[in-house]
Motif scaffolding. Structure first.
Motif, mmCIF file in Angstrom:
data_model
loop_
_atom_site.group_PDB
_atom_site.id
_atom_site.type_symbol
_atom_site.label_atom_id
_atom_site.label_comp_id
_atom_site.label_asym_id
_atom_site.label_seq_id
_atom_site.Cartn_x
_atom_site.Cartn_y
_atom_site.Cartn_z
ATOM 1 N N ASN A 102 35.057 -19.612 1.391
ATOM 2 C CA ASN A 102 33.845 -19.372 1.183
ATOM 3 C C ASN A 102 33.485 -18.026 0.853
ATOM 4 N N LEU A 103 33.826 -17.161 1.491
ATOM 5 C CA LEU A 103 33.327 -15.738 1.477
ATOM 6 C C LEU A 103 34.222 -15.231 -0.068
ATOM 7 N N SER A 104 35.297 -15.775 -0.463
ATOM 8 C CA SER A 104 35.829 -15.362 -1.639
ATOM 9 C C SER A 104 34.916 -16.077 -2.844
ATOM 10 N N ILE A 105 34.623 -17.258 -2.652
ATOM 11 C CA ILE A 105 33.974 -17.914 -3.681
ATOM 12 C C ILE A 105 32.571 -17.235 -3.895
ATOM 13 N N SER A 106 31.811 -16.821 -2.755
ATOM 14 C CA SER A 106 30.346 -16.379 -2.780
ATOM 15 C C SER A 106 30.835 -15.001 -3.292
ATOM 16 N N LEU A 107 31.528 -14.169 -2.831
ATOM 17 C CA LEU A 107 31.744 -12.818 -3.593
ATOM 18 C C LEU A 107 32.298 -12.726 -4.973
ATOM 19 N N GLY A 108 33.238 -13.823 -5.278
ATOM 20 C CA GLY A 108 33.478 -13.802 -6.922
ATOM 21 C C GLY A 108 32.303 -14.280 -7.618
ATOM 22 N N GLU A 109 31.367 -14.964 -7.197
ATOM 23 C CA GLU A 109 30.148 -15.506 -7.939
ATOM 24 C C GLU A 109 29.245 -14.400 -8.104
ATOM 25 N N SER A 110 29.343 -13.364 -6.914
ATOM 26 C CA SER A 110 28.261 -12.434 -6.999
ATOM 27 C C SER A 110 28.215 -11.575 -7.953
ATOM 28 N N LYS A 111 29.550 -11.275 -8.730
ATOM 29 C CA LYS A 111 29.650 -10.118 -9.634
ATOM 30 C C LYS A 111 29.284 -8.668 -9.150
ATOM 31 N N TYR A 112 29.660 -8.542 -7.831
ATOM 32 C CA TYR A 112 29.318 -7.038 -7.371
ATOM 33 C C TYR A 112 30.735 -6.205 -7.443
ATOM 34 N N PRO A 113 30.485 -5.187 -8.212
ATOM 35 C CA PRO A 113 31.842 -4.443 -8.189
ATOM 36 C C PRO A 113 32.263 -4.116 -7.037
ATOM 37 N N ALA A 114 31.327 -3.748 -5.906
ATOM 38 C CA ALA A 114 32.072 -3.346 -4.620
ATOM 39 C C ALA A 114 32.861 -4.370 -4.084
ATOM 40 N N ALA A 115 32.634 -5.734 -4.443
ATOM 41 C CA ALA A 115 33.397 -6.549 -3.682
ATOM 42 C C ALA A 115 34.814 -6.782 -4.360
ATOM 43 N N ILE A 116 35.172 -6.066 -5.324
ATOM 44 C CA ILE A 116 36.394 -6.180 -5.921
ATOM 45 C C ILE A 116 37.501 -5.805 -4.837
ATOM 46 N N PRO A 117 37.497 -4.498 -4.052
ATOM 47 C CA PRO A 117 38.535 -4.432 -3.367
ATOM 48 C C PRO A 117 38.744 -5.377 -2.040
ATOM 49 N N ILE A 118 37.449 -5.866 -1.796
ATOM 50 C CA ILE A 118 37.677 -7.065 -0.593
ATOM 51 C C ILE A 118 38.200 -8.222 -1.374
ATOM 52 N N LEU A 119 37.953 -8.525 -2.500
ATOM 53 C CA LEU A 119 38.573 -9.709 -2.935
ATOM 54 C C LEU A 119 40.033 -9.559 -3.220
ATOM 55 N N LYS A 120 40.583 -8.447 -3.759
ATOM 56 C CA LYS A 120 41.721 -8.029 -3.939
ATOM 57 C C LYS A 120 42.566 -8.135 -2.500
ATOM 58 N N ASN A 121 41.973 -7.730 -1.454
ATOM 59 C CA ASN A 121 42.795 -7.891 -0.131
ATOM 60 C C ASN A 121 42.952 -9.402 0.380
ATOM 61 N N MET A 122 41.711 -9.852 -0.074
ATOM 62 C CA MET A 122 41.637 -11.586 0.507
ATOM 63 C C MET A 122 42.642 -12.265 -0.461
ATOM 64 N N SER A 123 42.966 -11.711 -1.723
ATOM 65 C CA SER A 123 43.886 -12.515 -2.346
ATOM 66 C C SER A 123 45.393 -12.762 -1.841
ATOM 67 N N ARG A 124 45.486 -11.872 -1.076
ATOM 68 C CA ARG A 124 46.829 -11.880 -0.377
ATOM 69 C C ARG A 124 46.959 -13.075 0.707
ATOM 70 N N ASP A 125 45.688 -13.569 1.107
ATOM 71 C CA ASP A 125 45.387 -14.606 2.133
ATOM 72 C C ASP A 125 45.755 -15.875 1.770
ATOM 73 N N LYS A 126 46.812 -16.605 1.370
ATOM 74 C CA LYS A 126 47.047 -18.021 0.918
ATOM 75 C C LYS A 126 46.126 -18.813 1.230
ATOM 76 N N ASP A 127 45.448 -18.986 2.404
ATOM 77 C CA ASP A 127 44.517 -19.859 3.059
ATOM 78 C C ASP A 127 43.093 -19.611 2.484
ATOM 79 N N SER A 128 42.877 -18.346 1.994
ATOM 80 C CA SER A 128 41.419 -18.321 1.379
ATOM 81 C C SER A 128 41.150 -18.558 0.159
ATOM 82 N N LEU A 129 42.323 -18.652 -0.783
ATOM 83 C CA LEU A 129 42.238 -18.942 -2.124
ATOM 84 C C LEU A 129 41.815 -20.264 -2.493
#
Length: 195
Positions: free
Chosen positions: A168-195
């Motif tokens: 849910n956090l990945s979805i929310s941050l992806g929809e937010s379009k905050y540039p500061a969220a990109i590093p967090i989303l990149k980190n989360m992309s390694r988590d197979k369960d959160s995709l």
């Protein structure tokens, strides 16, 4: 057990009897069991709205009020339901002292795009709540919080033990379009369960 048997034997017709038992019961554990049984027996939206609203605002037990508010949030959002839910949530926001109930009110108000109150701190608290459902719903709203340049405070949410919270956090941050969220989303992309 009696409430469950009455509900199973009487089906939808038992709702009225179980509601009467609920309103007369003094013991919290028994009232909780009766409430849960009634919640499963109410096929009518208006009847459910009336009963859940009454319990959500009047029951003395924090947990039972929380259950009623959760049930209210699951009802179809007709104009009447939304109006009643907004009214209840605003009342909870202003008067309820139970933290989890206030967090749920903030979540529901934010879900209904209510912008009259600042819910940021309450949504952040929701992301740390012991209730997994509260954390899941808070995570879905994190991207709607107006802190586009300061997302370090959500790094703990990205480590939540529940994979749905992380998703849910990945979805929310992806929809937010905050540039500061990109590093967090990149980190989360390694988590197979959160995709």
């Amino acid at each position: 057990l009696m409430a469950q048997v009455l509900g199973e034997l009487g089906g939808f017709e038992a709702a009225k009897s179980v509601k009467k038992l609920y309103s007369k019961e003094k013991e919290d554990k028994v009232r909780r069991a009766l409430f849960i049984q009634v919640a499963g027996l109410m096929p009518d939206q208006n009847e459910a709205l009336s009963f859940f609203s009454r319990v959500a605002t009047r029951d003395l037990n924090d947990e039972i009020r929380f259950l009623a508010r959760t049930q209210l949030s699951l009802l179809e959002r007709t104009p009447e339901t939304k109006k009643k839910l907004l009214s209840i949530c605003k009342k909870i926001w202003g008067k309820d002292t139970h933290q989890t109930n206030k967090i749920l009110a903030a979540i529901l108000l934010k879900e209904m795009d209510n912008t009259t109150t600042d819910f940021e701190d309450m949504l952040v608290s929701g992301s740390k709540n012991p209730s997994v459902e509260i954390r899941r719903r808070s995570a879905l709203l994190i991207g709607k919080i107006d802190r586009p340049n300061d997302l370090n405070w959500i790094s703990h949410i990205a480590q939540d033990p529940d994979s749905e919270v992380r998703a849910n956090l990945s979805i929310s941050l992806g929809e937010s379009k905050y540039p500061a969220a990109i590093p967090i989303l990149k980190n989360m992309s390694r988590d197979k369960d959160s995709l």
